[in-house]
Scaffold this active site. Structure first.
Site, PDB file in Angstrom:
ATOM      1  N   SER A  16      24.969  48.322  49.677  1.00  0.00           N
ATOM      2  CA  SER A  16      24.888  49.092  48.434  1.00  0.00           C
ATOM      3  C   SER A  16      23.485  49.675  48.312  1.00  0.00           C
ATOM      4  O   SER A  16      22.598  49.045  47.731  1.00  0.00           O
ATOM      5  CB  SER A  16      25.217  48.216  47.224  1.00  0.00           C
ATOM      6  OG  SER A  16      25.217  48.994  46.045  1.00  0.00           O
ATOM      7  N   GLY A  35      29.204  51.548  45.323  1.00  0.00           N
ATOM      8  CA  GLY A  35      28.277  52.454  44.673  1.00  0.00           C
ATOM      9  C   GLY A  35      27.489  51.777  43.575  1.00  0.00           C
ATOM     10  O   GLY A  35      26.680  52.421  42.904  1.00  0.00           O
ATOM     11  N   ASP A  36      27.713  50.482  43.376  1.00  0.00           N
ATOM     12  CA  ASP A  36      26.981  49.719  42.356  1.00  0.00           C
ATOM     13  C   ASP A  36      26.802  48.308  42.897  1.00  0.00           C
ATOM     14  O   ASP A  36      26.915  48.086  44.101  1.00  0.00           O
ATOM     15  CB  ASP A  36      27.732  49.746  41.032  1.00  0.00           C
ATOM     16  CG  ASP A  36      26.800  49.688  39.814  1.00  0.00           C
ATOM     17  OD1 ASP A  36      25.848  48.892  39.858  1.00  0.00           O
ATOM     18  OD2 ASP A  36      27.025  50.423  38.837  1.00  0.00           O
ATOM     19  N   ASP A  37      26.526  47.348  42.015  1.00  0.00           N
ATOM     20  CA  ASP A  37      26.289  45.986  42.485  1.00  0.00           C
ATOM     21  C   ASP A  37      27.515  45.432  43.203  1.00  0.00           C
ATOM     22  O   ASP A  37      28.647  45.578  42.726  1.00  0.00           O
ATOM     23  CB  ASP A  37      25.963  45.085  41.294  1.00  0.00           C
ATOM     24  CG  ASP A  37      24.736  45.559  40.527  1.00  0.00           C
ATOM     25  OD1 ASP A  37      23.752  45.983  41.170  1.00  0.00           O
ATOM     26  OD2 ASP A  37      24.769  45.523  39.282  1.00  0.00           O
TER      27      ASP A  37
END
Length: 475
Positions: A289, A256-258
């Site tokens: 992502s 959900g992020d890098d």
């Protein structure tokens, strides 16, 4: 009398046979060796124990926090005698945070699952990180990571693709509701440590960042499968933070992020602490992502980032490839970045640099602390189904310089943006790039390749040993 004697003889013989069989069954229960595993590690261990030796219960309901603590405390006594390994056997092992020790291996059987407790009383609090000054979710402190260690030497966390489940939904909900009084725990964090290996595991649903080595050196992270919902908050995959000599390879990350976020501290706190991330190689990564980057440099980069080498990486349905995130107030530098061999599919941006990234820890940052972004090299990139080729925004009066992009072919989506290269406050050159880059990155008449170092980083020369592990099956 003879028939009677024969009957008695049969009875006695039957009893003896049954007794012998029972003895054989008992022997099997005690010592029937089923599997012998060989696994790669930076160091092998002389001593070994199983979590059940210390009273572990793998029913997914019983807390094993004190069991892990007792097991590791006991095995720490072997640090000077060849080290020790703790085997987590098949089962679901519920636990809160626990600390590792030096010259130690935590090994997860392929059918083992470590489950993170959702009871906050099993998560000790820690002070904020000195290079951050404030917690990310709440200002005053943070929960200890699920698997934590500080001031350690020679630690291995590995397995035959065993699983660590952070059960993060509990924490994500509290984050969204603004109910956190401390910053959420990470899944694995090692601090002020040297010679670290994290490999061959499946990590799912971390409360926040998954793997966070910080203020550490000589780190190998390989063969991880990292999975979180693409809408989960701040579930970065791997965050090398103020670390030197780090090797990340052969990992698959859905986040959900890098997928990987390279960091070195936040604004005035990171500037004061002054510990860069340097000599980092990232290769054969696969990332998904949709709202973040395959590899982010920053935004917390106030101790500096230098000599990062990214090679043969894949991003699918990801917002951007290698993104630089910084701002006035960050200070320090991102320099000598080398990227070669990216394969990208369904991207919003191929190249993205941001000089106005917000998110400051407090109003005390110095807006005159300008970052130096220079020596950024990309080559051999193929991308398909792309919305924007590039968005490159430096800082007015502090342009990003020394940008080199070569041998790049970008296939656009059915409805691409008209302005494919949006460039401000950047300087550099391009060669053999399609679509053509912006005027600030002029195409050279004679084709060339942007540089990629020929030398090897010291961490690349570290050879794994073949270690053996024998597991016992009970019948």
């Amino acid at each position: 009398m003879k028939p009677h004697n024969s009957y008695v003889t049969v009875i006695i013989s039957s009893v003896l046979i049954l007794g012998w069989l029972e003895m054989r069954v008992a022997e099997c229960r005690v010592a029937s060796y089923a599997d012998k595993f060989d696994y790669p590690a930076i160091n092998c261990r002389k001593h070994s124990a199983v979590l059940t030796d210390f009273g572990g219960v793998g029913d997914g309901k019983t807390s094993n926090t004190k069991v892990f603590e007792a097991a590791i405390s006991n095995l720490s006594h072997y640090a000077s005698d060849g080290g020790a390994q703790l085997v987590v056997p098949p089962g679901k092992w519920l636990t809160g945070s626990f600390n590792l020790t030096s010259h130690f291996t935590l090994f997860l059987h392929k059918d083992a699952v470590i489950l993170a407790s959702q009871d906050e009383s099993e998560w000790p609090s820690l002070p904020v990180l000195p290079s951050y000054g404030k917690g990310r979710d709440a200002p005053d402190g943070r929960f200890s990571s699920l698997i934590f260690g500080t001031n350690l030497t020679d630690v291995v966390i590995t397995g035959y693709n065993g699983t660590i489940d952070g059960q993060g939904a509990y924490w994500w909900q509290k984050f969204h509701k603004g109910e956190l009084k401390l910053t959420r725990p990470y899944m694995i964090e090692v601090m002020y440590s040297d010679q670290i290996q994290i490999s061959n595991l499946t990590l799912v649903n971390s409360p926040s960042w998954f793997v966070h080595p910080i203020y550490s050196s000589n780190i190998i992270i390989q063969g991880l499968t990292i999975l979180a919902p693409v809408d989960s908050p701040n579930t970065d995959g791997i965050d090398p933070d103020s670390c030197t000599n780090t090797r990340i390879e052969d990992c698959y990350i859905v986040s959900g992020d890098d997928c990987i976020a390279v960091k070195s501290g936040w604004d005035e706190y990171g500037i004061k602490f002054g510990m860069p991330t340097q000599r980092l190689i990232i290769r054969r990564l696969t990332c998904i992502s949709p709202d973040s980057a395959m590899i982010a440099l920053g935004s917390e980069m106030s101790g500096g980032i230098q000599d990062v080498r990214a090679e043969d990486n894949i991003a699918i349905n990801t917002q951007s490839a290698v993104r630089i995130k910084t701002a006035a107030g960050r200070g320090a530098y991102v320099k000598d970045i080398f990227v070669r061999g990216m394969s990208l599919d369904t991207m919003k941006y191929v190249f993205w640099m941001t000089g106005d990234y917000g998110s400051h820890p407090d109003p005390g940052f110095d807006p005159k602390a300008l970052p130096n972004i220079t020596g950024i090299n990309y080559r051999d990139v193929r991308a398909d189904n792309v919305t924007y080729s590039a968005k490159l925004g430096g800082i007015s009066g502090d342009p990003f310089t020394g940008i080199c992009i070569s041998n790049v072919t970008i296939g656009l989506t059915e409805k691409p943006k008209d302005l494919q290269w949006n460039c401000t406050d950047v300087e550099g050159v391009t060669s053999n790039v399609t679509p053509k880059a912006c005027d600030l990155l002029p195409e050279k008449e004679q084709k060339f390749d942007c540089p990629f170092p020929d030398d090897k980083l010291p961490i690349e020369s570290v050879q794994m040993k073949t270690c053996s592990l024998t597991t016992v099956s009970f019948f």
